[in-house]
Design a protein around this motif. Structure first.
Motif, PDB file in Angstrom:
ATOM      1  N   ASP A  90     -10.251   7.384   7.143  1.00 36.45           N
ATOM      2  CA  ASP A  90     -10.157   7.610   5.699  1.00 36.45           C
ATOM      3  C   ASP A  90      -8.698   7.758   5.264  1.00 36.45           C
ATOM      4  OD1 ASP A  90     -10.510   8.241   3.060  1.00 36.45           O
ATOM      5  OD2 ASP A  90     -12.165   9.628   3.412  1.00 36.45           O
ATOM      6  N   ASP A  91      -8.182   6.747   4.596  1.00 34.81           N
ATOM      7  CA  ASP A  91      -6.824   6.780   4.053  1.00 34.81           C
ATOM      8  C   ASP A  91      -6.808   7.153   2.573  1.00 34.81           C
ATOM      9  OD1 ASP A  91      -5.863   6.002   6.496  1.00 34.81           O
ATOM     10  OD2 ASP A  91      -5.488   3.916   5.955  1.00 34.81           O
ATOM     11  N   SER A  92      -7.879   7.780   2.098  1.00 37.89           N
ATOM     12  CA  SER A  92      -8.021   8.056   0.670  1.00 37.89           C
ATOM     13  C   SER A  92      -6.906   8.948   0.137  1.00 37.89           C
ATOM     14  CB  SER A  92      -9.369   8.735   0.399  1.00 37.89           C
ATOM     15  OG  SER A  92     -10.447   7.893   0.743  1.00 37.89           O
ATOM     16  N   ILE A  93      -6.601   8.722  -1.148  1.00 38.31           N
ATOM     17  CA  ILE A  93      -5.592   9.548  -1.822  1.00 38.31           C
ATOM     18  C   ILE A  93      -6.198  10.237  -3.043  1.00 38.31           C
ATOM     19  CG2 ILE A  93      -3.626   8.187  -1.014  1.00 38.31           C
ATOM     20  CD1 ILE A  93      -3.668   6.663  -3.635  1.00 38.31           C
ATOM     21  N   ASP A  94      -7.531  10.245  -3.121  1.00 35.38           N
ATOM     22  CA  ASP A  94      -8.197  10.956  -4.211  1.00 35.38           C
ATOM     23  C   ASP A  94      -9.156  11.987  -3.607  1.00 35.38           C
ATOM     24  OD1 ASP A  94     -10.293   9.485  -3.206  1.00 35.38           O
ATOM     25  OD2 ASP A  94     -10.850   8.545  -5.110  1.00 35.38           O
ATOM     26  N   GLY A  95     -10.128  12.418  -4.372  1.00 34.44           N
ATOM     27  CA  GLY A  95     -11.060  13.433  -3.889  1.00 34.44           C
ATOM     28  C   GLY A  95     -12.015  12.952  -2.821  1.00 34.44           C
ATOM     29  N   SER A  96     -12.001  11.669  -2.502  1.00 34.26           N
ATOM     30  CA  SER A  96     -12.911  11.131  -1.490  1.00 34.26           C
ATOM     31  C   SER A  96     -12.681  11.751  -0.119  1.00 34.26           C
ATOM     32  CB  SER A  96     -12.750   9.613  -1.393  1.00 34.26           C
ATOM     33  OG  SER A  96     -13.053   8.985  -2.612  1.00 34.26           O
ATOM     34  N   LEU A  97     -11.433  12.102   0.170  1.00 34.03           N
ATOM     35  CA  LEU A  97     -11.122  12.663   1.485  1.00 34.03           C
ATOM     36  C   LEU A  97     -11.892  13.951   1.730  1.00 34.03           C
ATOM     37  CD1 LEU A  97      -9.517  12.533   4.100  1.00 34.03           C
ATOM     38  CD2 LEU A  97      -7.645  13.717   2.930  1.00 34.03           C
ATOM     39  N   ALA A  98     -12.017  14.788   0.725  1.00 35.17           N
ATOM     40  CA  ALA A  98     -12.757  16.044   0.871  1.00 35.17           C
ATOM     41  C   ALA A  98     -14.227  15.774   1.170  1.00 35.17           C
ATOM     42  CB  ALA A  98     -12.619  16.881  -0.398  1.00 35.17           C
ATOM     43  N   LEU A 120      -1.196   9.510   6.559  1.00 33.92           N
ATOM     44  CA  LEU A 120      -0.418   9.818   5.361  1.00 33.92           C
ATOM     45  C   LEU A 120       0.271   8.566   4.817  1.00 33.92           C
ATOM     46  CD1 LEU A 120       1.164  13.238   6.411  1.00 33.92           C
ATOM     47  CD2 LEU A 120      -0.856  12.815   4.999  1.00 33.92           C
ATOM     48  N   GLN A 121       0.531   7.602   5.689  1.00 30.71           N
ATOM     49  CA  GLN A 121       1.112   6.336   5.261  1.00 30.71           C
ATOM     50  C   GLN A 121       0.159   5.205   5.649  1.00 30.71           C
ATOM     51  OE1 GLN A 121       5.014   6.094   7.075  1.00 30.71           O
ATOM     52  NE2 GLN A 121       5.970   7.133   5.336  1.00 30.71           N
ATOM     53  N   ARG A 122      -0.217   4.374   4.661  1.00 28.86           N
ATOM     54  CA  ARG A 122      -1.196   3.302   4.899  1.00 28.86           C
ATOM     55  C   ARG A 122      -0.514   2.056   5.461  1.00 28.86           C
ATOM     56  NH1 ARG A 122      -4.004   1.517  -0.036  1.00 28.86           N
ATOM     57  NH2 ARG A 122      -5.508   0.564   1.394  1.00 28.86           N
ATOM     58  N   THR A 123       0.171   2.200   6.563  1.00 30.80           N
ATOM     59  CA  THR A 123       0.835   1.065   7.194  1.00 30.80           C
ATOM     60  C   THR A 123      -0.189   0.011   7.596  1.00 30.80           C
ATOM     61  OG1 THR A 123       2.511   2.574   8.055  1.00 30.80           O
ATOM     62  CG2 THR A 123       2.410   0.363   9.019  1.00 30.80           C
ATOM     63  N   ASP A 124       0.021  -1.224   7.142  1.00 31.03           N
ATOM     64  CA  ASP A 124      -0.876  -2.351   7.445  1.00 31.03           C
ATOM     65  C   ASP A 124      -2.286  -2.162   6.910  1.00 31.03           C
ATOM     66  OD1 ASP A 124       1.121  -3.785   8.627  1.00 31.03           O
ATOM     67  OD2 ASP A 124       0.596  -3.231  10.673  1.00 31.03           O
ATOM     68  N   PHE A 125      -2.478  -1.164   6.024  1.00 29.40           N
ATOM     69  CA  PHE A 125      -3.731  -0.984   5.313  1.00 29.40           C
ATOM     70  C   PHE A 125      -4.937  -0.937   6.262  1.00 29.40           C
ATOM     71  CE2 PHE A 125      -0.645  -3.147   2.569  1.00 29.40           C
ATOM     72  CZ  PHE A 125      -0.478  -2.140   1.631  1.00 29.40           C
ATOM     73  N   ARG A 394      -2.992 -18.778  -8.212  1.00 31.36           N
ATOM     74  CA  ARG A 394      -1.842 -17.866  -8.129  1.00 31.36           C
ATOM     75  C   ARG A 394      -1.794 -17.185  -6.778  1.00 31.36           C
ATOM     76  NH1 ARG A 394      -0.693 -12.393  -9.307  1.00 31.36           N
ATOM     77  NH2 ARG A 394      -2.831 -12.013 -10.027  1.00 31.36           N
ATOM     78  N   GLY A 395      -2.968 -16.760  -6.266  1.00 35.63           N
ATOM     79  CA  GLY A 395      -3.014 -16.143  -4.947  1.00 35.63           C
ATOM     80  C   GLY A 395      -2.541 -17.092  -3.862  1.00 35.63           C
ATOM     81  N   GLY A 396      -3.009 -18.340  -3.910  1.00 32.40           N
ATOM     82  CA  GLY A 396      -2.583 -19.322  -2.924  1.00 32.40           C
ATOM     83  C   GLY A 396      -1.105 -19.645  -3.022  1.00 32.40           C
ATOM     84  N   LEU A 397      -0.597 -19.752  -4.253  1.00 34.50           N
ATOM     85  CA  LEU A 397       0.820 -20.060  -4.445  1.00 34.50           C
ATOM     86  C   LEU A 397       1.696 -18.910  -3.963  1.00 34.50           C
ATOM     87  CD1 LEU A 397       2.818 -22.124  -5.529  1.00 34.50           C
ATOM     88  CD2 LEU A 397       2.646 -21.027  -7.773  1.00 34.50           C
ATOM     89  N   GLU A 398       1.281 -17.671  -4.235  1.00 34.40           N
ATOM     90  CA  GLU A 398       2.044 -16.512  -3.741  1.00 34.40           C
ATOM     91  C   GLU A 398       2.131 -16.539  -2.219  1.00 34.40           C
ATOM     92  OE1 GLU A 398       0.537 -12.839  -5.192  1.00 34.40           O
ATOM     93  OE2 GLU A 398       1.160 -13.182  -7.273  1.00 34.40           O
ATOM     94  N   ALA A 399       1.029 -16.899  -1.566  1.00 35.72           N
ATOM     95  CA  ALA A 399       1.039 -16.970  -0.104  1.00 35.72           C
ATOM     96  C   ALA A 399       1.976 -18.067   0.379  1.00 35.72           C
ATOM     97  CB  ALA A 399      -0.385 -17.211   0.410  1.00 35.72           C
ATOM     98  N   LEU A 400       1.941 -19.223  -0.276  1.00 33.19           N
ATOM     99  CA  LEU A 400       2.811 -20.332   0.118  1.00 33.19           C
ATOM    100  C   LEU A 400       4.287 -19.971  -0.051  1.00 33.19           C
ATOM    101  CD1 LEU A 400       0.880 -23.362  -1.432  1.00 33.19           C
ATOM    102  CD2 LEU A 400       1.096 -22.817   0.997  1.00 33.19           C
ATOM    103  N   LEU A 401       4.594 -19.170  -1.064  1.00 34.91           N
ATOM    104  CA  LEU A 401       5.975 -18.774  -1.331  1.00 34.91           C
ATOM    105  C   LEU A 401       6.397 -17.538  -0.547  1.00 34.91           C
ATOM    106  CD1 LEU A 401       6.079 -19.343  -5.207  1.00 34.91           C
ATOM    107  CD2 LEU A 401       6.974 -20.839  -3.409  1.00 34.91           C
ATOM    108  N   GLY A 402       5.466 -16.962   0.211  1.00 34.59           N
ATOM    109  CA  GLY A 402       5.796 -15.793   1.017  1.00 34.59           C
ATOM    110  C   GLY A 402       5.875 -14.496   0.237  1.00 34.59           C
ATOM    111  N   HIS A 403       5.281 -14.472  -0.958  1.00 35.59           N
ATOM    112  CA  HIS A 403       5.301 -13.249  -1.778  1.00 35.59           C
ATOM    113  C   HIS A 403       4.215 -12.300  -1.297  1.00 35.59           C
ATOM    114  CE1 HIS A 403       5.771 -10.619  -5.192  1.00 35.59           C
ATOM    115  NE2 HIS A 403       4.496 -10.778  -5.531  1.00 35.59           N
ATOM    116  N   ARG A 404       4.613 -11.156  -0.809  1.00 30.37           N
ATOM    117  CA  ARG A 404       3.669 -10.194  -0.253  1.00 30.37           C
ATOM    118  C   ARG A 404       3.246  -9.179  -1.306  1.00 30.37           C
ATOM    119  NH1 ARG A 404       3.086 -10.295   5.091  1.00 30.37           N
ATOM    120  NH2 ARG A 404       2.359  -8.148   5.147  1.00 30.37           N
ATOM    121  N   THR A 405       1.977  -8.810  -1.265  1.00 28.65           N
ATOM    122  CA  THR A 405       1.438  -7.795  -2.163  1.00 28.65           C
ATOM    123  C   THR A 405       0.592  -6.818  -1.364  1.00 28.65           C
ATOM    124  OG1 THR A 405      -0.390  -9.318  -2.654  1.00 28.65           O
ATOM    125  CG2 THR A 405       1.410  -9.207  -4.251  1.00 28.65           C
ATOM    126  N   GLU A 406       0.306  -5.672  -1.949  1.00 20.71           N
ATOM    127  CA  GLU A 406      -0.507  -4.677  -1.276  1.00 20.71           C
ATOM    128  C   GLU A 406      -1.968  -5.121  -1.209  1.00 20.71           C
ATOM    129  OE1 GLU A 406      -0.230  -0.803  -2.883  1.00 20.71           O
ATOM    130  OE2 GLU A 406       1.852  -0.496  -2.278  1.00 20.71           O
TER     131      GLU A 406
END
Length: 481
Positions: A90-98, A120-125, A394-406
């Protein structure tokens, strides 16, 4: 003809060829599903004392009370608790963790082997959470369930038995079911699309002996396969596809069990569905860029396997190619440029295949709901998928251009503010482009409306649904099959 027109015709023809190939891929899979015999999968049986240890991982992020439902299903699995480990990642940051903490504490008091891991840090999600969980267990088999799915009691008996009986299998993928299929027309359309993926594409690839993409949930992995493939990696938005393809390249096989169904909850709003499809599209293209060189360098894969894998992972590029062809084709529609007969013929063939292939693909998924609803679902799926053209491109183009998103998870139905409240900024682009295309075609070339009808209706539909957050299409249906 000017040199510029010749150049545009060349690229336009190339785009049409690629779109035709993607359509032919769908047709080939539908025909394989229809005519090839089903494959049997050997399955070992165990006495309770002989059951191997199994780790069940449940990755969570702000999932609310869904953790209680999925835990209840996991506890009902037909598997001795002495050989069952459960991890709530559980990487939750709201009340779900409780909520997760309380649920885990209650089960620990009952003597269950369960632990909660919170980063505490969502590295690689999600990929990072799964990888972190593996460091806390040495179980040889790992089952993964997202919070909105409910595994049936016999899930482990059938999947673990299959991996034990087939030591060359890396993982077993099962079919998704739909808890809220009849909630709205939108959920019916999504269910039809997913049924086509699982009951047609996955089953056809299994019958053809092709690699199967792992779908991120409702599957069982052999830990040795995860490790030999290099482990979970978060450098794409589809860590499941990435690992499953790397496992295949490492020499492992995979299997699909169509009649083992794990029901889950479908997105209830157009916005939530759009977010999900954007993530999947971008992730697939990221994996295409990453894995295609390895696939084509592989000495163990036959050429036709390499081609089918390329079409499989590259299928979402059809959105990018489609937008490019649309833009290049506008001058020809307006009469500002004159196309050659060959380009006109290719445009007609591509349009015909682009209409027929998806319909055949969707029809092959079955008509258990009756032909009336089958027809409605299929036409709705074709039209609304067309309406995702801009977002997915847009999603495919972002991937082709190497634009990373969360990694942005799909909003759940209980999240009132996220999933149902109107968000007036969303849908404006689709609505505007749909109206612009309609006006352009009516003014410049009315016959072009025939070719653009599905796209225009789809863009207007997706745009309008987002503007009002799907309140009309989300209204519960009064008609049931």
């Amino acid at each position: 003809m000017f040199a510029a027109e010749i150049s545009v015709e060349y690229y336009l023809t190339l785009g049409f060829v690629l779109l035709a190939l993607y359509s032919l891929n769908l047709l080939a899979l539908a025909l394989a599903r229809r005519w090839l015999p089903a494959r049997r999968l050997a399955c070992a049986e165990f006495a309770d004392s002989d059951c191997p240890n199994v780790l069940v991982q449940i990755p969570l992020f702000n999932e609310g009370h869904l953790v209680e439902r999925v835990l209840a299903a996991v506890m009902a699995l037909d598997w001795p608790h002495a050989h069952l480990e459960i991890q709530i990642l559980d990487d939750s940051i709201d009340g779900s963790l409780a909520i997760s903490q309380r649920a885990v504490a209650a089960l620990k008091q009952q003597g269950l082997r369960i632990e909660l891991l919170h980063r505490l840090q969502r590295t690689d999600f999600k990929a990072g959470a799964l990888a972190a969980g593996l460091q806390h267990s040495d179980a040889p088999f790992v089952a993964i369930f997202d919070a909105d799915f409910i595994p049936p009691p016999d899930f482990l008996r059938r999947t673990v038995g299959a991996l034990v009986a087939n030591p060359d299998l890396a993982y077993i993928q099962t079919r998704w079911g739909h808890l809220n299929r009849e909630e709205s027309l939108l959920t019916r359309i999504q269910a039809r699309l997913l049924d086509s993926h699982f009951r047609v594409e996955q089953e056809a690839r299994w019958r053809l002996g092709l690699p199967l993409p792992f779908n991120g949930t409702c599957g069982l992995w052999r830990r040795a396969a995860i490790e030999s493939a290099g482990g979970w990696n978060g450098d794409s938005l589809t860590e499941d596809l990435d690992l499953s393809m790397r496992a295949n390249l490492a020499g492992w096989r995979s299997a699909f069990i169509e009649d083992l169904v794990v029901p889950g909850t479908l997105p209830v709003s157009a916005r939530a569905w759009r977010v999900q499809q954007f993530r999947w599209t971008k992730g697939f293209v990221q994996c295409f860029i990453k894995l295609m060189p390895q696939v084509w360098r592989s000495a163990r894969l036959p050429v036709w396997h390499k081609l089918m894998i390329s079409l499989q992972i590259g299928q979402p590029l059809a959105f990018v190619v489609g937008v490019a062809c649309l833009i290049m084709g506008l001058p020809f529609m307006a009469g500002a440029a004159v196309s050659s007969p060959g380009v006109d013929l290719m445009a007609f063939v591509t349009s015909l295949l682009g209409f027929v292939a998806p319909i055949v693909f969707l029809v092959t998924a079955g008509n258990e709901v009756g032909w009336r609803w089958t027809l409605i679902e299929i036409m709705g799926a074709v039209v609304l998928t067309s309406g995702l053209l801009l977002s997915n491109a847009r999603g495919g183009l972002e991937a082709l251009l190497g634009h990373r998103t969360e990694f942005i998870r799909t909003p759940k139905g209980w999240e009132t503010r996220e999933a149902r409240a109107p968000v007036w900024g969303h849908g404006v682009l689709e609505l505007g482009v749909g109206l612009a295309l309609l006006g352009f075609a009516l003014i410049e070339q009315p016959l072009a409306v025939i070719y653009l009808a599905m796209l225009i209706v789809g863009l207007l539909g997706i745009g309008a649904m987002q503007l009002i957050d799907g309140r009309l299409i989300l209204k519960p249906l009064g008609i049931r099959h």
